[in-house]
Design a protein around this motif. Sequence first.
Motif, mmCIF file in Angstrom:
data_model
loop_
_atom_site.group_PDB
_atom_site.id
_atom_site.type_symbol
_atom_site.label_atom_id
_atom_site.label_comp_id
_atom_site.label_asym_id
_atom_site.label_seq_id
_atom_site.Cartn_x
_atom_site.Cartn_y
_atom_site.Cartn_z
ATOM 1 N N ILE A 186 -8.046 -4.005 19.875
ATOM 2 C CA ILE A 186 -7.929 -4.987 18.959
ATOM 3 C C ILE A 186 -6.680 -5.891 19.747
ATOM 4 N N THR A 187 -7.629 -7.033 19.142
ATOM 5 C CA THR A 187 -6.292 -8.218 19.295
ATOM 6 C C THR A 187 -5.988 -8.961 18.267
ATOM 7 N N ALA A 188 -5.055 -9.953 18.521
ATOM 8 C CA ALA A 188 -4.990 -10.983 17.661
ATOM 9 C C ALA A 188 -3.760 -11.913 17.660
ATOM 10 N N ASN A 189 -3.445 -13.234 17.424
ATOM 11 C CA ASN A 189 -3.318 -14.358 17.715
ATOM 12 C C ASN A 189 -1.400 -14.588 17.614
ATOM 13 N N SER A 190 -1.039 -14.208 16.267
ATOM 14 C CA SER A 190 0.512 -14.434 16.504
ATOM 15 C C SER A 190 0.271 -13.452 14.893
ATOM 16 N N ARG A 191 -0.434 -12.384 14.216
ATOM 17 C CA ARG A 191 0.575 -11.816 13.259
ATOM 18 C C ARG A 191 0.747 -10.638 13.626
ATOM 19 N N VAL A 192 1.911 -10.340 14.421
ATOM 20 C CA VAL A 192 1.546 -9.070 15.078
ATOM 21 C C VAL A 192 2.459 -7.652 14.289
ATOM 22 N N GLU A 193 3.006 -7.693 13.261
ATOM 23 C CA GLU A 193 3.230 -6.238 12.547
ATOM 24 C C GLU A 193 1.805 -5.798 11.615
ATOM 25 N N GLU A 194 1.069 -7.031 11.315
ATOM 26 C CA GLU A 194 -0.693 -6.626 10.582
ATOM 27 C C GLU A 194 -1.025 -6.079 12.352
ATOM 28 N N LEU A 195 -0.913 -6.395 13.511
ATOM 29 C CA LEU A 195 -1.445 -5.310 14.217
ATOM 30 C C LEU A 195 -0.695 -4.164 14.996
ATOM 31 N N ILE A 196 0.481 -4.355 14.772
ATOM 32 C CA ILE A 196 0.850 -3.021 14.972
ATOM 33 C C ILE A 196 0.440 -1.967 13.616
ATOM 34 N N ALA A 197 0.648 -2.285 12.452
ATOM 35 C CA ALA A 197 -0.155 -1.362 11.900
ATOM 36 C C ALA A 197 -1.349 -0.785 12.202
ATOM 37 N N GLN A 198 -2.152 -1.769 12.668
ATOM 38 C CA GLN A 198 -3.588 -1.356 12.975
ATOM 39 C C GLN A 198 -3.721 -0.652 14.417
ATOM 40 N N ALA A 199 -3.162 -0.750 14.821
ATOM 41 C CA ALA A 199 -2.400 0.184 15.961
ATOM 42 C C ALA A 199 -1.996 1.310 16.058
ATOM 43 N N ARG A 200 -0.926 1.555 15.117
ATOM 44 C CA ARG A 200 -0.423 2.906 14.942
ATOM 45 C C ARG A 200 -1.979 3.697 13.931
ATOM 46 N N LYS A 201 -2.827 3.121 13.317
ATOM 47 C CA LYS A 201 -3.493 3.849 11.865
ATOM 48 C C LYS A 201 -4.881 4.548 12.974
ATOM 49 N N PHE A 202 -5.665 3.006 14.271
ATOM 50 C CA PHE A 202 -6.871 3.337 14.787
ATOM 51 C C PHE A 202 -6.766 3.798 16.149
ATOM 52 N N MET A 203 -5.457 4.027 17.060
ATOM 53 C CA MET A 203 -5.113 4.506 17.874
ATOM 54 C C MET A 203 -6.016 3.904 19.190
ATOM 55 N N PRO A 204 -6.009 2.371 18.824
ATOM 56 C CA PRO A 204 -7.177 2.158 20.008
ATOM 57 C C PRO A 204 -6.441 2.595 21.527
ATOM 58 N N GLU A 205 -6.990 2.132 22.829
ATOM 59 C CA GLU A 205 -6.526 2.168 23.765
ATOM 60 C C GLU A 205 -5.958 0.732 24.212
ATOM 61 N N ALA A 206 -5.773 -0.048 23.791
ATOM 62 C CA ALA A 206 -5.483 -1.540 24.577
ATOM 63 C C ALA A 206 -5.172 -2.585 22.778
ATOM 64 N N VAL A 207 -3.794 -3.192 22.819
ATOM 65 C CA VAL A 207 -3.755 -4.109 21.491
ATOM 66 C C VAL A 207 -3.074 -5.625 22.846
ATOM 67 N N VAL A 208 -3.822 -6.353 22.431
ATOM 68 C CA VAL A 208 -3.280 -7.611 22.891
ATOM 69 C C VAL A 208 -2.840 -8.534 21.991
ATOM 70 N N ILE A 209 -1.902 -9.433 22.032
ATOM 71 C CA ILE A 209 -1.718 -11.032 21.366
ATOM 72 C C ILE A 209 -1.695 -11.622 21.950
ATOM 73 N N ALA A 210 -2.234 -12.909 21.408
ATOM 74 C CA ALA A 210 -2.592 -14.374 22.232
ATOM 75 C C ALA A 210 -0.877 -14.688 22.453
ATOM 76 N N ASP A 211 -0.581 -14.714 21.586
ATOM 77 C CA ASP A 211 0.910 -15.602 21.367
ATOM 78 C C ASP A 211 2.158 -14.336 21.959
ATOM 79 N N GLU A 212 2.473 -15.145 23.223
ATOM 80 C CA GLU A 212 3.174 -14.703 24.220
ATOM 81 C C GLU A 212 4.335 -13.957 23.834
ATOM 82 N N THR A 213 5.277 -14.820 22.636
ATOM 83 C CA THR A 213 6.479 -14.911 22.576
ATOM 84 C C THR A 213 6.196 -13.835 21.720
#
Length: 386
Positions: free
Chosen positions: A38-65
């Motif tokens: 799963i990937t997102a631009n900058s909404r990191v908290e939403e991405l974290i919640a999705q990762a914890r729920k769906f347990m993907p192999e990889a997660v990417v956030i475009a916004d390096e900060t």
Amino acid sequence: MEIKNKRQLAILGSTGSIGTQTLKVVEEHPECFEVYAITANSRVEELIAQARKFMPEAVVIADETKYKRLKEALDDLPIKVYGGYESICQIVESKPIDIVVTAMVGFSGLRPTINAIKTGKAIALANKETMVVAGELINALANEYRTPILPVDSEHSAIFQCLAGEMTNKVEKLILTASGGPFRTFTKDQLENVTKEQALKHPNWSMGAKITIDSATMMNKGFEVIEAKWLFGVNADKIEVVVHPQSVIHSMVQFEDGAIKAQLGTPDMRLPIMYALTYPHRLQSSFERINWDTLKELTFERPDLERFPNLQHAYTALSKGGNMPCVVNAANEVCVAAFLNDRIKFCEMPRLIDRAMQQTHFITKPSLEDYLETDRHVREMVESWI
Ligand code: NDP
Ligand code: MG
């Protein structure tokens, strides 16, 4: 229908409107799908919640900060975490991925989609801007690498469904339906002073901000005409737009004998998303069905190109070809962002796009580099006018 092997998905833009609805489809059919990335631009908290729920192999956030926050939050889990736009371009190439759902918004979808096509992954295409900007190049690559491109956009999914079993039959016309957006009945004068709050209230669909504004200006429908040309190989003069405010008929195909096939349903993007993921099969769903007792009428009207010049701009760009649709897309992205930031008024958007079309160097047969350069140049130019 049962799907035998679980399909591994990469969802680009998983935190957006299409992304979250794709995850709902996965939740409804865990026996069919697994989330690989799963990937997102900058909404990191939403991405974290999705990762914890769906347990993907990889997660990417475009916004390096936001990378550090993402990495730390997922430290206790066996998930690979990456930062930066280039990582999105690379993750799509991972071997186990079967389908890449392109649900990023705008021009940013182009390079990851190209990479996915080159590794032969099936593309569930939501990011229509990719087709608008570079449809000819995308088709050439999809042919070369024998990569299927499956439409997610509801109109194109409808057409795709109508074309099933019609391989040898000649299409006379594609008929794209349009809701007409929130300003369908507004006069030219009224349009001059509409606000972004009004524009963001779409009558039938809940979508991301950019496409909601595109729907209000009807640029979305113009983009869909371009998308239809490249997806189905039908020329612009055979693609008609009909305003249908109820959004029950999602689009139609007219064949050479005069027969018209249509696909109907309640407005719910999960259906076209699911069809793209399971084609040629259909899965059982819990989505709302049409209620014929409450559905009173289906009405149709012609789009008004004078009040909604963006639709005309898209047709003009399509008939000029070359880098012109890329010009329109870049100018539109800058205009929509400026409108959402209260920097320009609603009716300035089509005016600035027209100006960009007049003033950009035309390239007949653009390469990928030409598209990237046109996009960069047009953004800079339109930004300087605002
Ligand atoms: P949203 O704005 O809701 O979501 C966009 C997603 O892409 C988010 O996950 C966002 O991350 C991510 N993203 C945005 N910009 C970048 C970037 N530069 N780099 C990396 N990731 C990025 O959009 P929608 O879901 O509404 O639309 C997605 C695409 O699907 C568009 O091309 C749209 O035209 C098309 N589409 C949408 C429909 C709909 O019903 N929504 C219907 C038909 C087509 P973050 O959350 O961090 O910002
Ligand atoms: Mg659509």
